[in-house]
Design a protein around this motif. Structure first.
Motif, short mmCIF file in Angstrom:
data_model
loop_
_atom_site.label_atom_id
_atom_site.label_comp_id
_atom_site.label_asym_id
_atom_site.label_seq_id
_atom_site.Cartn_x
_atom_site.Cartn_y
_atom_site.Cartn_z
N LYS A 6 0.81 -1.22 0.00
CA LYS A 6 0.00 0.00 0.00
C LYS A 6 0.84 1.27 0.00
O LYS A 6 0.34 2.33 -0.31
CB LYS A 6 -0.96 -0.03 1.17
N ASN A 7 2.13 1.16 0.33
CA ASN A 7 3.01 2.34 0.30
C ASN A 7 3.71 2.51 -1.05
O ASN A 7 4.46 3.46 -1.23
CB ASN A 7 4.04 2.26 1.42
N ILE A 8 3.45 1.63 -2.01
CA ILE A 8 4.03 1.73 -3.36
C ILE A 8 2.95 2.25 -4.30
O ILE A 8 1.84 1.74 -4.34
CB ILE A 8 4.54 0.35 -3.85
N LYS B 21 11.02 0.91 -8.86
CA LYS B 21 10.86 2.28 -8.40
C LYS B 21 9.41 2.71 -8.55
O LYS B 21 8.63 2.09 -9.27
CB LYS B 21 11.77 3.22 -9.18
N ASP B 22 9.08 3.76 -7.83
CA ASP B 22 7.82 4.47 -8.03
C ASP B 22 8.11 5.95 -7.81
O ASP B 22 9.28 6.34 -7.69
CB ASP B 22 6.71 3.93 -7.11
N LYS B 23 7.10 6.78 -7.76
CA LYS B 23 7.32 8.22 -7.64
C LYS B 23 8.01 8.61 -6.33
O LYS B 23 8.57 9.69 -6.22
CB LYS B 23 6.01 8.97 -7.78
N ASN B 24 8.01 7.70 -5.35
CA ASN B 24 8.58 8.00 -4.04
C ASN B 24 10.02 7.53 -3.85
O ASN B 24 10.66 7.92 -2.89
CB ASN B 24 7.71 7.39 -2.95
N GLY B 25 10.50 6.67 -4.73
CA GLY B 25 11.87 6.20 -4.55
C GLY B 25 12.17 4.91 -5.28
O GLY B 25 11.39 4.42 -6.09
N VAL B 26 13.34 4.35 -4.94
CA VAL B 26 13.83 3.10 -5.52
C VAL B 26 13.90 2.07 -4.40
O VAL B 26 14.32 2.38 -3.28
CB VAL B 26 15.23 3.29 -6.17
N TYR B 27 13.50 0.83 -4.69
CA TYR B 27 13.41 -0.22 -3.68
C TYR B 27 14.08 -1.50 -4.18
O TYR B 27 14.00 -1.81 -5.37
CB TYR B 27 11.94 -0.53 -3.37
N LYS B 28 14.67 -2.23 -3.27
CA LYS B 28 15.22 -3.54 -3.59
C LYS B 28 14.29 -4.62 -3.06
O LYS B 28 13.75 -4.49 -1.95
CB LYS B 28 16.61 -3.70 -2.98
N THR B 29 14.11 -5.68 -3.82
CA THR B 29 13.24 -6.77 -3.40
C THR B 29 13.72 -7.38 -2.09
O THR B 29 12.92 -7.72 -1.24
CB THR B 29 13.17 -7.84 -4.51
N GLU B 30 15.02 -7.47 -1.90
CA GLU B 30 15.54 -8.06 -0.66
C GLU B 30 15.10 -7.25 0.56
O GLU B 30 14.93 -7.81 1.64
CB GLU B 30 17.06 -8.18 -0.70
N GLU C 188 7.57 0.67 -11.52
CA GLU C 188 8.32 0.24 -12.69
C GLU C 188 9.52 -0.62 -12.25
O GLU C 188 10.37 -0.15 -11.50
CB GLU C 188 8.82 1.45 -13.46
N PRO C 189 9.60 -1.87 -12.71
CA PRO C 189 10.79 -2.66 -12.43
C PRO C 189 12.01 -2.02 -13.08
O PRO C 189 11.95 -1.57 -14.22
CB PRO C 189 10.49 -4.01 -13.08
N THR C 190 13.11 -1.93 -12.33
CA THR C 190 14.32 -1.31 -12.87
C THR C 190 15.48 -2.29 -13.01
O THR C 190 16.44 -1.99 -13.69
CB THR C 190 14.78 -0.13 -11.98
N ASP C 191 15.37 -3.45 -12.36
CA ASP C 191 16.43 -4.46 -12.48
C ASP C 191 15.81 -5.84 -12.32
O ASP C 191 14.94 -6.04 -11.47
CB ASP C 191 17.51 -4.24 -11.44
#
Length: 127
Positions: free
Chosen positions: A76-78, A111-120, A84-87
């Protein structure tokens, strides 16, 4: 000698079955009108998922008209609209030793408009 060859052939078939089964899990499925995430040893209904618009992105991510899902849980925070998947992890086409392998690629960063995230980081969250 025949017994040793049969044992060797049996072991090869056993390990081949193990590699083959690893390609089937985890995944999303539909059961009784609900989206269900099925992982190794777990089965979780994605309660918020809209079955009409749900799309599996890889073996753990899905998306519908409202949310992005990770292992059956709505993130819900994404922001779904800018997700958009980046890697991606993309496996080698064939295992050089065995000549077999699961050819499943999966998202490792997005990523989304709020930042970049790693699946781990999602895996390590406690909520």
């Amino acid at each position: 000698m025949k017994k040793k060859l049969l044992i060797l052939a049996g072991l090869f078939m056993f390990f081949q079955l193990g590699f083959s089964l690893s390609c089937f899990f985890p995944h999303y499925s539909t059961d009784k009108g609900k989206i269900v995430y099925i992982g190794l040893g777990e089965r979780k209904i994605a309660e918020e998922a809209d079955t009409e618009t749900f799309k599996e992105l890889d073996n753990v991510f899905g998306i519908d008209k409202n949310y992005v899902y990770y292992m059956g849980k709505a993130l819900k925070n994404i922001d779904r609209n800018t997700f958009e998947p980046t890697d991606w992890f993309i496996p080698v086409p064939n295992d050089p030793v065995w000549g077999i392998g699961c050819q499943t690629s999966y998202i490792t960063e997005f990523k989304d408009k709020n930042g970049v995230y790693k699946t781990e980081d999602l895996r390590n969250r406690k909520d």
